[in-house]
Motif scaffolding. Structure first.
Motif, mmCIF file in Angstrom:
data_model
loop_
_atom_site.group_PDB
_atom_site.id
_atom_site.type_symbol
_atom_site.label_atom_id
_atom_site.label_comp_id
_atom_site.label_asym_id
_atom_site.label_seq_id
_atom_site.Cartn_x
_atom_site.Cartn_y
_atom_site.Cartn_z
ATOM 1 N N ASN A 319 0.807 -1.217 0.000
ATOM 2 C CA ASN A 319 0.000 0.000 0.000
ATOM 3 C C ASN A 319 0.845 1.274 0.000
ATOM 4 O O ASN A 319 0.340 2.354 -0.317
ATOM 5 N N LYS A 320 2.118 1.176 0.356
ATOM 6 C CA LYS A 320 2.970 2.363 0.405
ATOM 7 C C LYS A 320 3.657 2.658 -0.924
ATOM 8 O O LYS A 320 4.395 3.632 -1.041
ATOM 9 N N LEU A 321 3.423 1.797 -1.933
ATOM 10 C CA LEU A 321 4.055 1.994 -3.231
ATOM 11 C C LEU A 321 3.124 2.726 -4.187
ATOM 12 O O LEU A 321 1.903 2.779 -4.000
ATOM 13 N N LYS A 322 3.704 3.256 -5.252
ATOM 14 C CA LYS A 322 2.943 3.832 -6.348
ATOM 15 C C LYS A 322 2.657 2.718 -7.347
ATOM 16 O O LYS A 322 3.523 1.903 -7.659
ATOM 17 N N HIS A 323 1.434 2.686 -7.870
ATOM 18 C CA HIS A 323 1.006 1.575 -8.719
ATOM 19 C C HIS A 323 0.648 2.053 -10.124
ATOM 20 O O HIS A 323 0.295 3.211 -10.345
ATOM 21 N N LYS A 324 0.696 1.100 -11.049
ATOM 22 C CA LYS A 324 0.346 1.365 -12.442
ATOM 23 C C LYS A 324 -0.375 0.132 -12.996
ATOM 24 O O LYS A 324 0.037 -0.998 -12.761
ATOM 25 N N ASN A 325 -1.466 0.351 -13.737
ATOM 26 C CA ASN A 325 -2.263 -0.729 -14.347
ATOM 27 C C ASN A 325 -2.936 -1.618 -13.303
ATOM 28 O O ASN A 325 -2.993 -2.838 -13.461
ATOM 29 N N MET A 326 -3.469 -1.028 -12.255
ATOM 30 C CA MET A 326 -4.102 -1.807 -11.186
ATOM 31 C C MET A 326 -5.560 -2.164 -11.482
ATOM 32 O O MET A 326 -6.164 -2.934 -10.741
ATOM 33 N N LYS A 327 -6.126 -1.652 -12.552
ATOM 34 C CA LYS A 327 -7.563 -1.843 -12.782
ATOM 35 C C LYS A 327 -7.936 -3.309 -12.985
ATOM 36 O O LYS A 327 -9.052 -3.725 -12.681
#
Length: 468
Positions: A319-327
């Motif tokens: 939860n502390k990371l930045k995410h991409k393409n999580m949908k």
């Protein structure tokens, strides 16, 4: 004095005579039924969806179809015929049977379609002794059949159906068309029909010495303590048994604590000493705090780190990371802590990976690319050009067909260079390179115009090789 009108009504003109009031009411109902005819016409288009099995099957389907399609054409002559019969036989009630004729014809044809007369029979079967045992199995005096193919090695004299999927003779037990190696036909008990929605979590059969998931032996160590746990798990006092999706039967792991074992979902389980992912132990996981991530069956978290399948990552808190393409979930998402980029398997990518442009080359494959480099899992492909990089088609080859609808799992290229996973294949010719899986030999293959890199020549592959 008024003159009597000679004008005839619609019913009288169509029927050729004056109907009674009840007969005219039936006539009007049948005329009104034409309003529903387009709906039945549309539904009839699906009659031929299932493969045609025999000539009787085909004729009967056409009979049912034409009964619907020609309804507006034969409706008037049909009503006129029955009206004339009711008059000539002085039986007015005969006309009331007229609406039943199209329905009776349709259901007669469809009854034949679903009967044994329309079934395709095995080639060379003995008609005097042939008998269908259920939808799958049949016997005659000479053979046992699965579908319409001979079930090799089966004894027709002692063959019996145990359930929808299981059968046995005096020597062997079958699951569909597959022999269950080592099963005892004298003590084999087929499972009752399962209410479990997961196709891969089949109900378990058993005999006096083992349990079986379909045709697969679980290799149970202790029958007396064996228990099923959840949809995909079972235990005895020695081992943990996984039989869900992608199970490796026979690769059972020693149990930590029999009494505290619990299934966490269809992929993870735990007891007081260990955490399990399918047929593997999740090394280093804390069983007390471990839990699968919400809506992510292949990912878990304990007090130490995040896990992907059976492998721990260096990520302490996702939860502390930045995410991409999580949908679409973690399986195609990328993450970063600002310094390190992590791929969908939570592996740390090489330094310099561009988080802004990193992406999967193909949705279900393990190659990734950013604007400068190409990666396999978390390893660089030497010299690969992301602008021209592609994955080779996977040619699935059998005796009857060749399919290339999917991408390969191992081979790729960037126009000139060919790669096996993350390794450059020196001397391989990208223009003539073909790879895939030979289902006859049950092994993969890869070749170009110069040589074979995997597999060996056979008529199927040589035909494919010469055709490109």
């Amino acid at each position: 004095m008024e003159q009597k009108s000679d004008k005839k009504g619609l019913a009288e003109r169509v029927l050729g005579g004056k109907p009674t009031r009840h007969q005219e009411f039936v006539f009007r109902l049948m005329v009104m039924s034409l309003v529903l005819w387009p709906l039945f016409f549309f539904m009839s288009l699906f009659i031929f969806d299932a493969p045609v099995r025999t000539t009787v099957d085909e004729i009967s389907r056409w009979g049912a179809t034409l009964t619907i399609w020609l309804y507006p054409v034969y409706l008037s002559p049909l009503m006129r015929l029955f009206f004339r019969l009711s008059q000539s036989l002085k039986a007015k009630w005969l006309f009331y049977l007229c609406p039943l004729i199209p329905f009776a014809a349709f259901f007669l044809f469809m009854t034949v379609v679903s009967s044994e007369f329309a079934e395709r029979k095995p080639e060379g079967y003995d008609s005097s002794t042939f008998k269908r045992l259920n939808e799958a199995y049949a016997t005659d005096i000479n053979h046992v059949y699965y579908g319409n193919e001979i079930l090799e090695g089966a004894d027709p004299a002692s063959f019996r159906v145990l359930s929808e999927d299981y059968a046995a003779d005096r020597h062997r037990v079958w699951y569909n068309m597959y022999v269950i190696e080592g099963a005892n036909p004298n003590t084999f008990v087929a499972p009752e029909k399962s209410n479990i929605p997961d196709f891969f979590a089949l109900p378990l059969a058993h005999d006096d010495h083992d349990y079986y998931n379909g045709a697969n032996r679980l290799h149970v160590a202790d029958m007396g303590s064996f228990k099923r746990k959840g949809d995909c798990w079972a235990i005895d006092n020695k081992n943990v048994y996984y039989f869900g999706m992608e199970a490796e039967f026979g690769k059972n792991v020693p149990i930590g604590d029999y009494h505290s074992f619990r299934a966490l979902n269809d992929c993870y389980a735990a007891d007081a000493q260990k955490v399990y992912y399918k047929n593997k132990i999740v090394e280093g996981a804390d069983p007390e705090t471990f839990a699968p991530l919400k809506d992510e069956p292949h990912y878990g978290q304990d007090k130490h780190r995040v896990y992907c399948q059976a492998r721990g990552s260096s990520i302490r808190n996702l939860n502390k990371l930045k995410h991409k393409n999580m949908k679409n979930g973690l399986w195609e998402a990328f993450h970063t802590d600002g310094t390190t980029v992590y791929n969908p398997d939570l592996m740390a990518m090489p330094a310099g990976t561009d988080f802004a442009t990193i992406h999967k080359v193909e949705r279900y494959r393990e190659w990734y690319a950013d604007n400068k480099r190409v990666y396999y899992e978390n390893r660089l492909l030497p010299g690969a050009n992301p602008q021209t990089f592609k994955i080779f088609p996977c040619h699935d080859v059998s005796e009857e067909y060749v399919s290339d609808n999917n991408k390969d799992n191992d081979y790729s290229h960037d126009g000139n260079r060919v790669y096996y996973r993350d390794s450059l294949m020196q001397g391989a010719d990208a223009a003539s390179f073909i790879c895939g899986y030979d289902y006859v030999e049950s092994k993969g293959f890869a070749f170009d115009k110069n040589r074979y890199y995997e597999g060996s020549p056979n008529p199927r592959l040589e035909k494919l090789r010469k055709g490109k």
